[in-house]
Design a protein around this motif. Structure first.
Motif, PDB file in Angstrom:
ATOM      1  N   PRO A  19       6.046   7.500  -1.681  1.00 38.05           N
ATOM      2  CA  PRO A  19       6.298   6.099  -1.967  1.00 38.05           C
ATOM      3  C   PRO A  19       5.345   5.583  -3.027  1.00 38.05           C
ATOM      4  N   GLN A  20       5.795   4.597  -3.792  1.00 38.04           N
ATOM      5  CA  GLN A  20       4.959   4.039  -4.852  1.00 38.04           C
ATOM      6  C   GLN A  20       4.128   2.887  -4.302  1.00 38.04           C
ATOM      7  N   ILE A  21       2.834   2.945  -4.525  1.00 36.28           N
ATOM      8  CA  ILE A  21       1.958   1.856  -4.111  1.00 36.28           C
ATOM      9  C   ILE A  21       1.110   1.454  -5.298  1.00 36.28           C
ATOM     10  N   SER A  22       0.651   0.206  -5.267  1.00 34.88           N
ATOM     11  CA  SER A  22      -0.110  -0.291  -6.404  1.00 34.88           C
ATOM     12  C   SER A  22      -1.552  -0.605  -6.057  1.00 34.88           C
ATOM     13  N   ILE A  23      -1.917  -0.409  -4.805  1.00 35.68           N
ATOM     14  CA  ILE A  23      -3.265  -0.799  -4.390  1.00 35.68           C
ATOM     15  C   ILE A  23      -4.306   0.135  -5.007  1.00 35.68           C
ATOM     16  N   ARG A  24      -4.112   1.430  -4.860  1.00 40.08           N
ATOM     17  CA  ARG A  24      -4.987   2.392  -5.516  1.00 40.08           C
ATOM     18  C   ARG A  24      -4.294   3.742  -5.472  1.00 40.08           C
ATOM     19  N   THR A  25      -4.540   4.543  -6.448  1.00 44.00           N
ATOM     20  CA  THR A  25      -3.906   5.852  -6.495  1.00 44.00           C
ATOM     21  C   THR A  25      -4.961   6.934  -6.576  1.00 44.00           C
ATOM     22  N   SER A  26      -4.672   8.030  -5.925  1.00 47.26           N
ATOM     23  CA  SER A  26      -5.594   9.154  -5.925  1.00 47.26           C
ATOM     24  C   SER A  26      -4.835  10.403  -5.548  1.00 47.26           C
ATOM     25  N   SER A  27      -5.184  11.522  -6.181  1.00 51.65           N
ATOM     26  CA  SER A  27      -4.509  12.766  -5.841  1.00 51.65           C
ATOM     27  C   SER A  27      -4.870  13.218  -4.436  1.00 51.65           C
ATOM     28  N   ARG A  28      -5.910  12.611  -3.853  1.00 53.21           N
ATOM     29  CA  ARG A  28      -6.324  12.993  -2.508  1.00 53.21           C
ATOM     30  C   ARG A  28      -5.860  11.998  -1.461  1.00 53.21           C
ATOM     31  N   LEU A  29      -5.091  10.982  -1.857  1.00 54.44           N
ATOM     32  CA  LEU A  29      -4.639   9.965  -0.922  1.00 54.44           C
ATOM     33  C   LEU A  29      -3.564  10.544  -0.015  1.00 54.44           C
ATOM     34  N   LEU A  35      -0.456  10.508   2.945  1.00 47.83           N
ATOM     35  CA  LEU A  35       0.706   9.677   3.227  1.00 47.83           C
ATOM     36  C   LEU A  35       0.399   8.598   4.263  1.00 47.83           C
ATOM     37  N   ARG A  36      -0.437   8.913   5.222  1.00 46.23           N
ATOM     38  CA  ARG A  36      -0.773   7.914   6.245  1.00 46.23           C
ATOM     39  C   ARG A  36      -1.504   6.733   5.617  1.00 46.23           C
ATOM     40  N   THR A  37      -2.447   7.044   4.739  1.00 43.78           N
ATOM     41  CA  THR A  37      -3.166   5.977   4.052  1.00 43.78           C
ATOM     42  C   THR A  37      -2.218   5.178   3.172  1.00 43.78           C
ATOM     43  N   MET A  38      -1.332   5.859   2.484  1.00 43.84           N
ATOM     44  CA  MET A  38      -0.371   5.183   1.616  1.00 43.84           C
ATOM     45  C   MET A  38       0.531   4.245   2.415  1.00 43.84           C
ATOM     46  N   PHE A  39       0.974   4.698   3.583  1.00 47.12           N
ATOM     47  CA  PHE A  39       1.817   3.857   4.426  1.00 47.12           C
ATOM     48  C   PHE A  39       1.067   2.600   4.851  1.00 47.12           C
ATOM     49  N   LEU A  40      -0.162   2.754   5.320  1.00 51.53           N
ATOM     50  CA  LEU A  40      -0.930   1.602   5.796  1.00 51.53           C
ATOM     51  C   LEU A  40      -1.225   0.626   4.654  1.00 51.53           C
ATOM     52  N   GLU A  41      -1.532   1.143   3.483  1.00 56.34           N
ATOM     53  CA  GLU A  41      -1.802   0.259   2.354  1.00 56.34           C
ATOM     54  C   GLU A  41      -0.518  -0.442   1.899  1.00 56.34           C
ATOM     55  N   SER A  42       0.609   0.236   2.049  1.00 50.56           N
ATOM     56  CA  SER A  42       1.888  -0.390   1.699  1.00 50.56           C
ATOM     57  C   SER A  42       2.213  -1.551   2.628  1.00 50.56           C
ATOM     58  N   ASP A  53     -10.078   0.873   6.260  1.00 51.73           N
ATOM     59  CA  ASP A  53     -10.027   1.268   4.846  1.00 51.73           C
ATOM     60  C   ASP A  53      -8.842   0.633   4.118  1.00 51.73           C
ATOM     61  N   ALA A  54      -7.770   0.353   4.861  1.00 52.75           N
ATOM     62  CA  ALA A  54      -6.582  -0.267   4.266  1.00 52.75           C
ATOM     63  C   ALA A  54      -6.668  -1.792   4.263  1.00 52.75           C
ATOM     64  N   SER A  55      -7.848  -2.338   4.529  1.00 52.35           N
ATOM     65  CA  SER A  55      -8.102  -3.792   4.483  1.00 52.35           C
ATOM     66  C   SER A  55      -7.425  -4.549   5.618  1.00 52.35           C
ATOM     67  N   THR A  59      -4.037  -1.185  19.719  1.00 55.42           N
ATOM     68  CA  THR A  59      -4.852  -1.984  18.798  1.00 55.42           C
ATOM     69  C   THR A  59      -3.978  -3.001  18.100  1.00 55.42           C
ATOM     70  N   ALA A  60      -4.572  -4.124  17.733  1.00 57.79           N
ATOM     71  CA  ALA A  60      -3.878  -5.188  16.992  1.00 57.79           C
ATOM     72  C   ALA A  60      -4.686  -5.503  15.760  1.00 57.79           C
ATOM     73  N   TRP A  61      -3.973  -5.773  14.634  1.00 57.99           N
ATOM     74  CA  TRP A  61      -4.641  -5.905  13.341  1.00 57.99           C
ATOM     75  C   TRP A  61      -4.070  -7.046  12.511  1.00 57.99           C
ATOM     76  N   LEU A  62      -4.977  -7.682  11.764  1.00 61.54           N
ATOM     77  CA  LEU A  62      -4.590  -8.708  10.792  1.00 61.54           C
ATOM     78  C   LEU A  62      -5.081  -8.284   9.407  1.00 61.54           C
ATOM     79  N   PRO A  63      -4.369  -8.667   8.344  1.00 62.74           N
ATOM     80  CA  PRO A  63      -4.849  -8.346   7.005  1.00 62.74           C
ATOM     81  C   PRO A  63      -6.154  -9.075   6.705  1.00 62.74           C
ATOM     82  N   VAL A  64      -7.056  -8.382   6.012  1.00 59.55           N
ATOM     83  CA  VAL A  64      -8.275  -9.034   5.542  1.00 59.55           C
ATOM     84  C   VAL A  64      -7.916  -9.886   4.342  1.00 59.55           C
ATOM     85  N   ILE A  65      -8.283 -11.144   4.402  1.00 53.67           N
ATOM     86  CA  ILE A  65      -7.949 -12.070   3.295  1.00 53.67           C
ATOM     87  C   ILE A  65      -9.116 -12.143   2.315  1.00 53.67           C
TER      88      ILE A  65
END
Length: 455
Positions: free
Chosen positions: A290-300, A302-309, A399-401, A449-455
């Motif tokens: 999937p395409q994400i715009s938060i940050r890209t890395s060859s070591r990122l 899929l789990r991190t990408m999903f959470l950042e998305s 890490d995904a804010s 666990t329950a989570w809110l976005p960091v503003i």
């Protein structure tokens, strides 16, 4: 490649040992191969530690291409771990079958072929597909799923209070079994009750438990149930796969994001025991990431990408519930040890409420055996059971804010009230950041666990 060249009698011709515990020299005295487990190294037969050590010795033998040793330990395990024994024996039998399946994939042996065929017949219950009524009863058997449902629903109700429209994205292993209770609670606790938009990922893989009707049919039943509670509900299925991090679902949610923000809708992302099916691999090994715009890395991953998305969707609340274990190691021995020291729990709990021979018990144990076999006998993309412990998911969410939000005292009371309906060994405890953990006899089982976005 391991080559099992020595042939032993077919499984149905191997006589079981007369009783347990048995004399150690019945096994070890006649099998003097170098490296074969000694009585001192494994302890008393029938003991869980002994069986675990035998399994570990067998896994080591397979990893070291020691065909003779692995074959003989499998033979021993077959005689001390009957599928209808006590909880430790049934657990060990599940791992025995998984090791046989693994060995059969990488070698040739008449014994292993016979045992693998018997295993396939014995595990035919894996193919059982539940009706809605059966699945509801299956889920209610233990707090394994109900714990997450109860904690999550309490947190969601608090988060969406005051919203006229609530969009719920349900990524659940149990096919929306959590939703009727949530609808019921919204109809009685929220005044007026909101319009509900329910989006589910029509997963392209079959993970147990499996359902015997389509998601479109399931959606009609949920819409009718909501109507009976005077709630209007829209239901939508988006075909998506955990193999690429539910990228189709993410892209669709991104398209809806602007409209949702304009309308002031609440967005609830409910992840119930599904995220561990997202592969933990580097971008270079991921097909169609999937395409994400938060940050890209060859070591990122899929789990991190999903959470950042999903962080980019600015959700009102994210619920993450999963089993608290680690099945991600590339080492077969480490995975076996970790799985054995976690999956004894469902076998132990079954002895408290399900009689031997019951259909529900067969279905329940078949699902556990499916998990064991996937963890032990498979590698690469076929090994989809990649649980991570709570600490790792907490790190990923931070890490995904996202920031953790605690469960209220009312939510904890609801969980405790639900646990009172089950055996006395179940418990709940609060941990750091007020995350809650389901326990069995003091051992961690499932975290919520329950989570809110960091503003």
């Amino acid at each position: 490649m391991v080559q099992f060249t020595e042939t032993l009698p077919p499984l149905n011709q191997i006589p079981p040992f007369p009783s347990l515990p048995m004399k150690k020299n019945q096994l070890f005295g006649a099998r003097p191969w170098p490296g074969f487990p000694t009585p001192k190294s494994v302890g008393n037969f029938g003991d869980a530690n002994c069986m675990e050590q035998l399994l570990i010795h067998c896994a080591n033998a397979l990893e070291n291409n020691d065909a003779t040793l692995a074959q003989q330990i499998l033979w021993v395990l077959n005689n001390i771990a009957p599928p209808d024994g006590d909880s430790n024996q049934r657990l060990t039998c599940g791992f025995l079958r998984a090791l046989i399946a693994r060995a059969a994939k990488i070698g040739t042996c008449k014994l292993l072929t016979a045992m693998a065929n018997v295993q396939a017949n014995d595990l035919s219950m894996n193919n059982h597909k539940f009706s809605i009524i059966e699945l509801a009863g299956f889920v209610d058997l233990t707090p394994w799923h109900r714990f997450g449902f109860t904690a999550a629903n309490a947190a969601v109700l608090e988060a969406v209070e005051g919203y006229s429209v609530v969009h719920i994205v349900d990524l659940s292993l149990t096919h929306c079994m959590q939703i009727p209770t949530l609808i019921d609670s919204m109809s009685t606790r929220l005044d007026p009750p909101p319009l509900i938009k329910l989006t589910v990922a029509g997963t392209m893989e079959d993970f147990p438990p499996m359902l015997d009707l389509s998601y479109e049919e399931l959606g009609l039943k949920l819409i009718n149930f909501a109507r009976s509670r005077n709630i209007i509900m829209d239901f939508r299925v988006i075909p998506s796969s955990s193999k690429n991090g539910f990228s189709s679902l993410i892209e669709e949610l991104k398209l809806q994001h602007f409209v949702r923000a304009q309308n002031g809708e609440a967005l609830v992302i409910n992840c119930h025991m599904m995220l561990h099916y997202i592969p933990e691999e580097t971008l270079s090994n991921i097909p169609n990431p999937p395409q994400i715009s938060i940050r890209t890395s060859s070591r990122l991953s899929l789990r991190t990408m999903f959470l950042e998305s999903i962080r980019g969707l600015e959700p009102t609340i994210v619920i993450l519930v999963d089993e608290d274990a680690d099945f991600t190691s590339s080492s077969l021995v480490y995975r076996l040890r970790s799985a054995y020291n976690y999956l004894w729990i469902p076998y132990d709990t079954m002895d408290t409420f399900l009689p031997r021979g019951s259909k529900q018990r067969q279905w329940y144990e078949a699902d556990i055996c499916w998990k064991i076999e996937n963890v032990i006998s498979n590698e690469g993309p076929q090994r989809v059971e990649r649980l991570e412990p709570k600490s790792k998911w907490v790190q990923r969410m931070n890490d995904a804010s996202f920031r953790g939000v605690g469960f209220s005292e009312d939510a904890i009371l609801e969980v405790k009230s639900m646990l009172d309906e089950h055996a006395a060994g179940w418990g709940v405890k609060k941990e750091e950041e007020d995350h809650v953990v389901l326990t069995w006899k003091g051992h961690n089982v499932v975290f919520a666990t329950a989570w809110l976005p960091v503003i």
